[in-house]
Design a protein around this motif. Structure first.
Motif, PDB file in Angstrom:
ATOM      1  N   ASP A 192       1.030  -1.413   0.090  1.00  0.00           N
ATOM      2  CA  ASP A 192       0.055   0.005   0.154  1.00  0.00           C
ATOM      3  C   ASP A 192       0.349   1.480  -0.345  1.00  0.00           C
ATOM      4  O   ASP A 192       1.366   2.170  -0.958  1.00  0.00           O
ATOM      5  CB  ASP A 192      -0.894   0.397   1.461  1.00  0.00           C
ATOM      6  N   ILE A 193       2.122   0.982   0.937  1.00  0.00           N
ATOM      7  CA  ILE A 193       2.375   2.176   0.978  1.00  0.00           C
ATOM      8  C   ILE A 193       3.320   2.706  -0.532  1.00  0.00           C
ATOM      9  O   ILE A 193       3.910   3.383  -0.722  1.00  0.00           O
ATOM     10  CB  ILE A 193       3.371   2.057   2.121  1.00  0.00           C
ATOM     11  N   LYS A 194       4.244   1.475  -0.859  1.00  0.00           N
ATOM     12  CA  LYS A 194       4.852   1.462  -2.793  1.00  0.00           C
ATOM     13  C   LYS A 194       3.266   1.853  -3.467  1.00  0.00           C
ATOM     14  O   LYS A 194       3.908   3.166  -4.210  1.00  0.00           O
ATOM     15  CB  LYS A 194       4.657   0.427  -2.565  1.00  0.00           C
ATOM     16  N   ILE A 252       2.748  19.444  -2.558  1.00  0.00           N
ATOM     17  CA  ILE A 252       3.232  18.181  -2.801  1.00  0.00           C
ATOM     18  C   ILE A 252       4.361  17.684  -2.379  1.00  0.00           C
ATOM     19  O   ILE A 252       5.114  16.603  -1.757  1.00  0.00           O
ATOM     20  CB  ILE A 252       4.048  18.369  -4.643  1.00  0.00           C
ATOM     21  N   THR A 253       6.025  18.486  -1.489  1.00  0.00           N
ATOM     22  CA  THR A 253       6.705  18.248  -1.022  1.00  0.00           C
ATOM     23  C   THR A 253       6.429  17.630   0.183  1.00  0.00           C
ATOM     24  O   THR A 253       6.998  16.846   0.781  1.00  0.00           O
ATOM     25  CB  THR A 253       7.331  19.686  -0.743  1.00  0.00           C
ATOM     26  N   ASP A 254       5.198  18.494   1.152  1.00  0.00           N
ATOM     27  CA  ASP A 254       4.613  17.769   2.486  1.00  0.00           C
ATOM     28  C   ASP A 254       4.286  16.228   2.005  1.00  0.00           C
ATOM     29  O   ASP A 254       4.656  15.485   2.754  1.00  0.00           O
ATOM     30  CB  ASP A 254       3.642  18.798   2.866  1.00  0.00           C
ATOM     31  N   LEU A 255       3.627  16.348   1.089  1.00  0.00           N
ATOM     32  CA  LEU A 255       3.484  14.728   0.969  1.00  0.00           C
ATOM     33  C   LEU A 255       4.557  13.946   0.837  1.00  0.00           C
ATOM     34  O   LEU A 255       4.252  12.589   1.038  1.00  0.00           O
ATOM     35  CB  LEU A 255       1.995  14.992  -1.013  1.00  0.00           C
ATOM     36  N   ARG A 256       5.460  14.153   0.194  1.00  0.00           N
ATOM     37  CA  ARG A 256       5.958  13.065  -0.157  1.00  0.00           C
ATOM     38  C   ARG A 256       6.706  12.919   1.267  1.00  0.00           C
ATOM     39  O   ARG A 256       7.320  11.846   1.661  1.00  0.00           O
ATOM     40  CB  ARG A 256       6.899  13.943  -1.511  1.00  0.00           C
ATOM     41  N   GLU A 294      -2.988   7.569   8.920  1.00  0.00           N
ATOM     42  CA  GLU A 294      -1.953   8.656   8.609  1.00  0.00           C
ATOM     43  C   GLU A 294      -2.175   7.965   6.943  1.00  0.00           C
ATOM     44  O   GLU A 294      -2.442   8.566   5.620  1.00  0.00           O
ATOM     45  CB  GLU A 294      -0.763   8.743   9.081  1.00  0.00           C
ATOM     46  N   ARG A 295      -2.266   6.433   6.497  1.00  0.00           N
ATOM     47  CA  ARG A 295      -2.432   5.698   5.336  1.00  0.00           C
ATOM     48  C   ARG A 295      -3.615   6.314   4.871  1.00  0.00           C
ATOM     49  O   ARG A 295      -3.474   6.546   3.773  1.00  0.00           O
ATOM     50  CB  ARG A 295      -2.078   4.516   5.975  1.00  0.00           C
ATOM     51  N   LYS A 296      -4.249   5.842   5.154  1.00  0.00           N
ATOM     52  CA  LYS A 296      -5.907   6.369   4.728  1.00  0.00           C
ATOM     53  C   LYS A 296      -6.115   7.399   4.156  1.00  0.00           C
ATOM     54  O   LYS A 296      -6.177   8.413   3.632  1.00  0.00           O
ATOM     55  CB  LYS A 296      -6.908   6.146   5.866  1.00  0.00           C
ATOM     56  N   ARG A 297      -5.524   8.605   5.489  1.00  0.00           N
ATOM     57  CA  ARG A 297      -5.861  10.282   4.818  1.00  0.00           C
ATOM     58  C   ARG A 297      -4.838  10.767   3.637  1.00  0.00           C
ATOM     59  O   ARG A 297      -4.664  11.212   2.312  1.00  0.00           O
ATOM     60  CB  ARG A 297      -4.806  11.197   6.178  1.00  0.00           C
ATOM     61  N   LEU A 298      -3.617   9.997   3.873  1.00  0.00           N
ATOM     62  CA  LEU A 298      -2.259   9.826   2.714  1.00  0.00           C
ATOM     63  C   LEU A 298      -3.756   9.465   1.535  1.00  0.00           C
ATOM     64  O   LEU A 298      -3.005  10.695   0.137  1.00  0.00           O
ATOM     65  CB  LEU A 298      -1.843   9.707   2.840  1.00  0.00           C
ATOM     66  N   LYS A 299      -3.489   8.394   1.333  1.00  0.00           N
ATOM     67  CA  LYS A 299      -4.733   8.317   0.025  1.00  0.00           C
ATOM     68  C   LYS A 299      -5.972   9.402  -0.468  1.00  0.00           C
ATOM     69  O   LYS A 299      -5.907   8.891  -1.240  1.00  0.00           O
ATOM     70  CB  LYS A 299      -5.031   6.911   0.458  1.00  0.00           C
TER      71      LYS A 299
END
Length: 366
Positions: free
Chosen positions: A8-10, A68-72, A100-105
């Motif tokens: 998922d992270i990949k 974008i840099t914050d997301l990276r 955090e994984r759910k928020r990022l997605k």
């Protein structure tokens, strides 16, 4: 690390790489540097309108790069958070990482939609007109509700809104309102809102409490830029001045500063009454007229090339229903996207509809 979590992270990292590639970070940084140099010029504010445009573009592009840099950084930190939490047997840390994984997605899915905006004018700011249609006083009230919805959406994203003209109805609501949303990609994002919106509710204006269906139309146009070459000869327009009016027809101005422009060749009529002077109102009305003529020119070109296939986005096509009675539901008739909380939608929470509409349009364009 759990193999599913690692995969998922990949996927999150791959999605972000695609976004970074499409948005062109090097070009974005170069544009920011160019705008910063322009903003630093000592005579910039000699032309207030140009200065505001430069400042707005700079703020929004800096915010884009920062996002974008914050997301990276967050994607990279996520992997570390999982590894540390697993090594230390920290369940609270694992729960935090899952959240955090759910928020990022969710955030990456929303940002990915931006990469689908590649039309000729998609990156422009937007001029939006909301107009009451069938349904009498309820339609005028609904038009005002929709105007507020878009203004609240803009406020949620910290996009400046400039109201050009508001024509108030006799009892309540507005006959028509035109406003500009000053943000990059506002046109591409909001253009999927164009069409007829339908409201079903118990009418607050009916003393017998009957259910009423009313309609309002939304038109979204790109803001015209100097490179568009939309010239309007003075002989083609008639300019009328009048006194600005507020709700209920009351005068809000003691001078005839409001301006109405009629374009003789097309019959298009635009007006502006919200600026301080007649000159400012005329300039704003001309900008709206140019946007309308640009949209008409684009439609004519598309018609010649493709016989203008119906993509469900033209003014007049019913595209969304807002049902407040006998049940609560807002549903897009093209994408099937729906929300069971009309109050939230009418308070500007429309990003889900916008994302679904943009993806749908991309599929239609094939």
């Amino acid at each position: 690390m759990n193999p599913d979590v690692a995969a998922d992270i990949k996927d999150l990292s791959t999605t972000l790489e695609g976004i970074e590639s499409v948005m062109g970070l090097d070009e974005l940084r170069a544009k920011i540097a160019e705008l910063e140099a322009e903003a630093a010029k000592p005579n910039l504010w000699d032309d207030v309108e140009y200065a505001q445009k430069i400042s707005s573009q700079l703020v929004h592009r800096q915010a884009e790069l920062r996002k974008i840099t914050d997301l990276r950084q967050r994607v990279e930190d996520l992997e570390v958070l999982y590894e540390l939490s697993e090594d230390e047997g920290d369940q609270a840390g694992l729960d935090e990482a899952d959240g955090e994984r759910k928020r990022l997605k969710k955030e990456l899915d929303a940002l990915e939609v931006r990469t689908l905006l590649s039309g000729d004018y998609d990156e422009r700011e937007a001029v939006v007109t909301v107009r009451a249609e069938a349904g009498g006083i309820d339609a005028a009230d609904f038009a005002e509700m929709l105007m507020r919805m878009y203004v609240r959406w803009a406020e949620r994203h910290e996009y400046p809104v400039e109201v050009y003209d508001t024509s108030y109805a006799e009892e309540a609501g507005v006959k028509q309102a035109t406003f500009r949303i000053n943000a990059p990609y506002a046109y591409g994002t909001l253009s999927v809102e164009q069409g007829t919106h339908r409201l079903v509710r118990i009418s607050p204006f009916d003393n017998q409490g009957r259910r009423q269906t009313s309609f309002a139309g939304v038109e979204v146009l790109p803001v015209v830029e100097e490179t568009d070459h939309v010239e309007i000869p003075e002989k083609d327009i008639r300019v009328d001045v009048f006194r600005s009016s507020g709700p209920g027809g009351q005068s809000v101005n003691t001078t005839d500063s409001a301006v109405r422009i009629t374009h003789a060749p097309t019959g298009i009529v635009v007006s502006c009454q919200n600026e301080k002077s007649q000159l400012q109102n005329k300039a704003a009305a001309l900008r709206v007229l140019q946007s309308k003529l640009l949209a008409r020119k684009k439609e004519e070109e598309r018609a010649e090339l493709n016989a203008l296939k119906d993509s469900g986005s033209s003014w007049g096509n019913q595209m969304r229903s807002y049902v407040l009675h006998p049940y609560q539901m807002v549903k897009d008739l093209r994408t099937e996207f729906e929300v069971g909380n009309p109050d939230a939608v009418l308070d500007g929470q429309i990003d889900g509809f916008l994302e679904a509409g943009i993806r749908w349009r991309r599929q239609q364009d094939g």
